[in-house]
Scaffold this motif. Sequence first.
Motif, PDB file in Angstrom:
ATOM      1  N   HIS A   1       1.849   4.697 -17.496  1.00 41.55           N
ATOM      2  CA  HIS A   1       1.631   3.924 -18.709  1.00 41.55           C
ATOM      3  C   HIS A   1       2.471   2.639 -18.658  1.00 41.55           C
ATOM      4  CE1 HIS A   1       0.539   3.493 -22.962  1.00 41.55           C
ATOM      5  NE2 HIS A   1       1.744   2.957 -23.082  1.00 41.55           N
ATOM      6  N   GLY A   2       1.808   1.520 -18.818  1.00 46.00           N
ATOM      7  CA  GLY A   2       2.499   0.234 -18.826  1.00 46.00           C
ATOM      8  C   GLY A   2       2.398  -0.550 -17.530  1.00 46.00           C
ATOM      9  N   TRP A   3       1.737   0.007 -16.509  1.00 53.47           N
ATOM     10  CA  TRP A   3       1.770  -0.631 -15.198  1.00 53.47           C
ATOM     11  C   TRP A   3       1.172  -2.032 -15.185  1.00 53.47           C
ATOM     12  CZ3 TRP A   3      -2.982   1.334 -16.147  1.00 53.47           C
ATOM     13  CH2 TRP A   3      -4.064   0.751 -15.523  1.00 53.47           C
ATOM     14  N   VAL A   4       0.159  -2.313 -15.985  1.00 51.56           N
ATOM     15  CA  VAL A   4      -0.487  -3.631 -15.918  1.00 51.56           C
ATOM     16  C   VAL A   4       0.454  -4.718 -16.412  1.00 51.56           C
ATOM     17  CG1 VAL A   4      -2.426  -5.056 -16.685  1.00 51.56           C
ATOM     18  CG2 VAL A   4      -2.808  -2.655 -16.139  1.00 51.56           C
ATOM     19  N   SER A   5       1.096  -4.475 -17.539  1.00 55.90           N
ATOM     20  CA  SER A   5       1.921  -5.527 -18.134  1.00 55.90           C
ATOM     21  C   SER A   5       3.383  -5.494 -17.708  1.00 55.90           C
ATOM     22  CB  SER A   5       1.844  -5.446 -19.662  1.00 55.90           C
ATOM     23  OG  SER A   5       2.233  -4.163 -20.114  1.00 55.90           O
ATOM     24  N   ARG A   6       3.853  -4.357 -17.226  1.00 51.80           N
ATOM     25  CA  ARG A   6       5.267  -4.303 -16.869  1.00 51.80           C
ATOM     26  C   ARG A   6       5.549  -3.462 -15.628  1.00 51.80           C
ATOM     27  NH1 ARG A   6       4.807  -0.951 -21.522  1.00 51.80           N
ATOM     28  NH2 ARG A   6       5.566   1.134 -21.103  1.00 51.80           N
ATOM     29  N   GLY A   7       4.529  -3.254 -14.819  1.00 51.12           N
ATOM     30  CA  GLY A   7       4.715  -2.504 -13.585  1.00 51.12           C
ATOM     31  C   GLY A   7       5.532  -3.287 -12.572  1.00 51.12           C
ATOM     32  N   ASP A   8       6.167  -2.600 -11.667  1.00 49.84           N
ATOM     33  CA  ASP A   8       6.989  -3.222 -10.628  1.00 49.84           C
ATOM     34  C   ASP A   8       6.090  -3.706  -9.500  1.00 49.84           C
ATOM     35  OD1 ASP A   8       8.784  -4.002  -8.702  1.00 49.84           O
ATOM     36  OD2 ASP A   8       9.710  -2.027  -8.469  1.00 49.84           O
ATOM     37  N   VAL A   9       5.710  -4.987  -9.540  1.00 53.73           N
ATOM     38  CA  VAL A   9       4.807  -5.529  -8.522  1.00 53.73           C
ATOM     39  C   VAL A   9       5.492  -5.738  -7.170  1.00 53.73           C
ATOM     40  CG1 VAL A   9       3.149  -6.523 -10.149  1.00 53.73           C
ATOM     41  CG2 VAL A   9       5.095  -7.893  -9.370  1.00 53.73           C
ATOM     42  N   GLN A  10       6.766  -5.391  -7.078  1.00 49.61           N
ATOM     43  CA  GLN A  10       7.425  -5.353  -5.771  1.00 49.61           C
ATOM     44  C   GLN A  10       6.945  -4.124  -4.998  1.00 49.61           C
ATOM     45  OE1 GLN A  10       9.347  -7.907  -4.619  1.00 49.61           O
ATOM     46  NE2 GLN A  10       8.744  -8.855  -6.547  1.00 49.61           N
ATOM     47  N   ASP A  11       6.464  -3.127  -5.739  1.00 44.87           N
ATOM     48  CA  ASP A  11       5.871  -1.936  -5.150  1.00 44.87           C
ATOM     49  C   ASP A  11       4.423  -2.286  -4.792  1.00 44.87           C
ATOM     50  OD1 ASP A  11       4.188   0.451  -5.093  1.00 44.87           O
ATOM     51  OD2 ASP A  11       5.897   1.563  -5.901  1.00 44.87           O
ATOM     52  N   LYS A  12       4.066  -2.168  -3.529  1.00 43.63           N
ATOM     53  CA  LYS A  12       2.738  -2.586  -3.066  1.00 43.63           C
ATOM     54  C   LYS A  12       1.599  -1.835  -3.753  1.00 43.63           C
ATOM     55  CE  LYS A  12       4.344  -4.128   1.423  1.00 43.63           C
ATOM     56  NZ  LYS A  12       4.299  -3.955   2.862  1.00 43.63           N
ATOM     57  N   THR A  13       1.813  -0.572  -4.053  1.00 39.67           N
ATOM     58  CA  THR A  13       0.775   0.221  -4.722  1.00 39.67           C
ATOM     59  C   THR A  13       0.541  -0.284  -6.139  1.00 39.67           C
ATOM     60  OG1 THR A  13       1.419   2.151  -3.406  1.00 39.67           O
ATOM     61  CG2 THR A  13       0.076   2.559  -5.360  1.00 39.67           C
ATOM     62  N   VAL A  14       1.627  -0.573  -6.855  1.00 37.79           N
ATOM     63  CA  VAL A  14       1.517  -1.099  -8.216  1.00 37.79           C
ATOM     64  C   VAL A  14       0.881  -2.487  -8.177  1.00 37.79           C
ATOM     65  CG1 VAL A  14       2.803  -1.835 -10.269  1.00 37.79           C
ATOM     66  CG2 VAL A  14       3.450   0.273  -9.064  1.00 37.79           C
ATOM     67  N   LYS A  15       1.335  -3.315  -7.270  1.00 35.85           N
ATOM     68  CA  LYS A  15       0.785  -4.669  -7.159  1.00 35.85           C
ATOM     69  C   LYS A  15      -0.723  -4.618  -6.915  1.00 35.85           C
ATOM     70  CE  LYS A  15       1.103  -9.036  -4.725  1.00 35.85           C
ATOM     71  NZ  LYS A  15       1.709  -9.814  -3.672  1.00 35.85           N
TER      72      LYS A  15
END
Length: 175
Positions: free
Chosen positions: A141-155
């Motif tokens: 929950h929250g990945w789109v607006s505040r996910g850690d885009v340093q993590d390749k999977t989240v990005k």
Amino acid sequence: PKDGDFCQFDSFAQDGVVDWFKGNHYEKHGHNVKAAVDFLQSKNPNQPVGVLGFCFGSWLLSKASATGDADFKCAVGCHPATVLEKAVFGGDEVAMMEGLQQPTRFLWAGNDSTDYINGGVLQKALEKSGGGVIEYKDMLHGWVSRGDVQDKTVKAAVEKSMEEIMEFFEKHMSS
């Protein structure tokens, strides 16, 4: 969370969050959705308006759609929290979702309510609206607006969600 277990983390139970939600009810913010849509339409009357909300914003756009308070063409909610309708505001979440008046799509995270997936009642309501649900089982929950885009999977998931949001808007705002 202090123990680092984000999969079991209940963000709604944190100090002050429920009180914050209670103080930010529809009567306080519903007119803002209408005002924003009206403003955008006044700037370009021939261009339809789509709305995008995150968490609390997915509840707000759903409430505005179900009440007919704002004349937008379609809506997308990321990591939805329509549970607020019942859990915080004492309303009927299912009735609100079944009352959606615009095509509405939700981007679901793996720790969001399961009522949005596997043929759940909220998934059916979104599909009935002309929208639906896209599952991101590996996201929180929250990945789109505040996910850690340093993590390749989240990005990758954030980038994919942006593509899916734009495709949905293009489809429903051009018809």
